[in-house]
Design a protein around this motif. Structure first.
Motif, PDB file in Angstrom:
ATOM      1  N   SER A 299       1.231  12.164 -24.815  1.00  0.00           N
ATOM      2  CA  SER A 299       1.504  11.624 -26.154  1.00  0.00           C
ATOM      3  C   SER A 299       0.375  10.713 -26.627  1.00  0.00           C
ATOM      4  O   SER A 299       0.100  10.641 -27.819  1.00  0.00           O
ATOM      5  CB  SER A 299       2.851  10.909 -26.181  1.00  0.00           C
ATOM      6  OG  SER A 299       2.880   9.891 -25.220  1.00  0.00           O
ATOM      7  N   THR A 300      -0.275  10.073 -25.678  1.00  0.00           N
ATOM      8  CA  THR A 300      -1.441   9.255 -26.046  1.00  0.00           C
ATOM      9  C   THR A 300      -2.551  10.148 -26.595  1.00  0.00           C
ATOM     10  O   THR A 300      -3.148   9.838 -27.633  1.00  0.00           O
ATOM     11  CB  THR A 300      -1.945   8.465 -24.829  1.00  0.00           C
ATOM     12  OG1 THR A 300      -0.885   7.629 -24.364  1.00  0.00           O
ATOM     13  CG2 THR A 300      -3.136   7.608 -25.177  1.00  0.00           C
TER      14      THR A 300
ATOM     15  N   TYR B 275      -1.667  11.246 -29.962  1.00  0.00           N
ATOM     16  CA  TYR B 275      -1.862  10.107 -30.877  1.00  0.00           C
ATOM     17  C   TYR B 275      -3.341   9.962 -31.228  1.00  0.00           C
ATOM     18  O   TYR B 275      -3.700   9.794 -32.403  1.00  0.00           O
ATOM     19  CB  TYR B 275      -1.321   8.839 -30.226  1.00  0.00           C
ATOM     20  CG  TYR B 275      -1.756   7.553 -30.867  1.00  0.00           C
ATOM     21  CD1 TYR B 275      -1.313   7.197 -32.132  1.00  0.00           C
ATOM     22  CD2 TYR B 275      -2.632   6.688 -30.201  1.00  0.00           C
ATOM     23  CE1 TYR B 275      -1.715   6.008 -32.723  1.00  0.00           C
ATOM     24  CE2 TYR B 275      -3.031   5.500 -30.779  1.00  0.00           C
ATOM     25  CZ  TYR B 275      -2.581   5.158 -32.034  1.00  0.00           C
ATOM     26  OH  TYR B 275      -2.982   3.989 -32.607  1.00  0.00           O
TER      27      TYR B 275
ATOM     28  N   GLN C 252      -4.272  12.655 -33.638  1.00  0.00           N
ATOM     29  CA  GLN C 252      -3.720  12.321 -34.947  1.00  0.00           C
ATOM     30  C   GLN C 252      -4.597  11.294 -35.676  1.00  0.00           C
ATOM     31  O   GLN C 252      -4.782  11.369 -36.890  1.00  0.00           O
ATOM     32  CB  GLN C 252      -2.328  11.753 -34.718  1.00  0.00           C
ATOM     33  CG  GLN C 252      -1.502  11.516 -35.944  1.00  0.00           C
ATOM     34  CD  GLN C 252      -0.113  11.024 -35.539  1.00  0.00           C
ATOM     35  OE1 GLN C 252       0.672  11.749 -34.944  1.00  0.00           O
ATOM     36  NE2 GLN C 252       0.164   9.774 -35.815  1.00  0.00           N
ATOM     37  N   GLU C 253      -5.122  10.360 -34.910  1.00  0.00           N
ATOM     38  CA  GLU C 253      -5.975   9.311 -35.474  1.00  0.00           C
ATOM     39  C   GLU C 253      -7.419   9.772 -35.675  1.00  0.00           C
ATOM     40  O   GLU C 253      -8.282   8.971 -36.023  1.00  0.00           O
ATOM     41  CB  GLU C 253      -5.952   8.077 -34.565  1.00  0.00           C
ATOM     42  CG  GLU C 253      -4.594   7.424 -34.444  1.00  0.00           C
ATOM     43  CD  GLU C 253      -4.043   6.942 -35.782  1.00  0.00           C
ATOM     44  OE1 GLU C 253      -4.745   6.188 -36.468  1.00  0.00           O
ATOM     45  OE2 GLU C 253      -2.914   7.359 -36.142  1.00  0.00           O
TER      46      GLU C 253
END
Lengths: 150, 150
Positions: free
Chosen positions: B17-18, B21, B24-25
């Motif tokens: 999930s990191t 993330y 996504q960023e």
DNA sequence: ATAAAAGTTAAAGTGAACTTTAAGTCAAGT
DNA sequence: ACTTGACTTAAAGTTCACTTTAACTTTTAT
């Protein structure tokens, strides 16, 4: 000598609200009050210095609190406090090791850009790798906190 | 070779999930997808290594993103990227200096407890001070981030 | 005496960096 | 064919360490 919260905040480079927050969290034991107003005395600076050290070496507020509570128990907790300090010393030693590794990494990048700028294009260095080979991802040192079982 | 998000997560010591993330960023540029599924390739590891370095030396996600955006502009941004790397090198050098200072502090505490434990009571060391005098609060090095005008 | 500055509290708000959840899609093994 | 496990997303939730707000009291300066 006694000092106001503002004076101490300035000396420590934090805001007054940060000091009030620390007080609230039990990080400022035996702090004198006059008419409800916090008064810092010389003896408090001894602790503030330790607090500053623990805080700036990533010890969480909660753990600092534990240390404070141990200290309140007096001589009976000497060994426990000693162990806590030894642990933190190790945290610091590991951190320094890690930061030195990243210094090497960034120095490679520095060289990379110096070379690219001289050449006018990144093409010149694109296929270069740092001394420790780029693809060896498993050589990247991993912080404890990052390791996951999942 | 190509790798799944889980494989990469394990290699880097972070959770899947990191990585999502980060993607996504915008921290994982040009990441290949097959049927919507992320596929990491050898070329990605070169960047992951730099990402790892910047991330673990306290560069905020937003600033890493800026670096990624600069890189996308190609040779035109070489100088800017070089400056960013030099800045980060300074961050690292300052950090190492700071942590070395805190190592001295903690080593004093180590000595303090060793002495107290031998004596069986803290009384024996209570009035001792580290080599750099305790009350000189203004000698405590202050992190940039801590300095406030208020 | 009074105004401004600095102190107080409890409680709500913030920002960074994830983490978890829910609902769903895709790929592999039996 | 079907179950299992790994992948996907958007959105909400979490944690930490403060920071801000609002309403109020105390101290200091004129």
């Amino acid at each position: 000598m006694s000092y106001s919260i503002k004076e101490v905040a300035d000396m420590m480079g934090v805001s007054t609200s940060t000091l009030r927050y620390y007080d609230q969290e039990g990080l400022l034991p035996d702090l004198k009050r006059v008419n409800g107003i916090r008064v810092f005395e010389d003896k408090d600076f001894k602790w503030l210095r330790v607090l500053n050290c623990l805080k700036n070496t990533n010890m969480p507020i909660k753990k600092i609190k534990e240390y404070v509570e141990l200290a309140k128990q007096g001589d009976a907790s000497l060994e426990e406090r000693y162990q806590l300090i030894l642990e933190q010393k190790n945290v610091i030693l590991e951190q320094i090791k890690e930061w030195k590794y990243y210094l090497k990494e960034i120095e490679y990048k520095e060289w990379y850009y110096e070379t690219a700028i001289k050449a006018g294009t990144e093409e010149a260095v694109k296929d270069c790798t740092p001394e420790t080979p780029t693809l060896a991802v498993d050589r990247i040192p991993q912080k404890e906190k990052n390791r996951k079982k999942e």
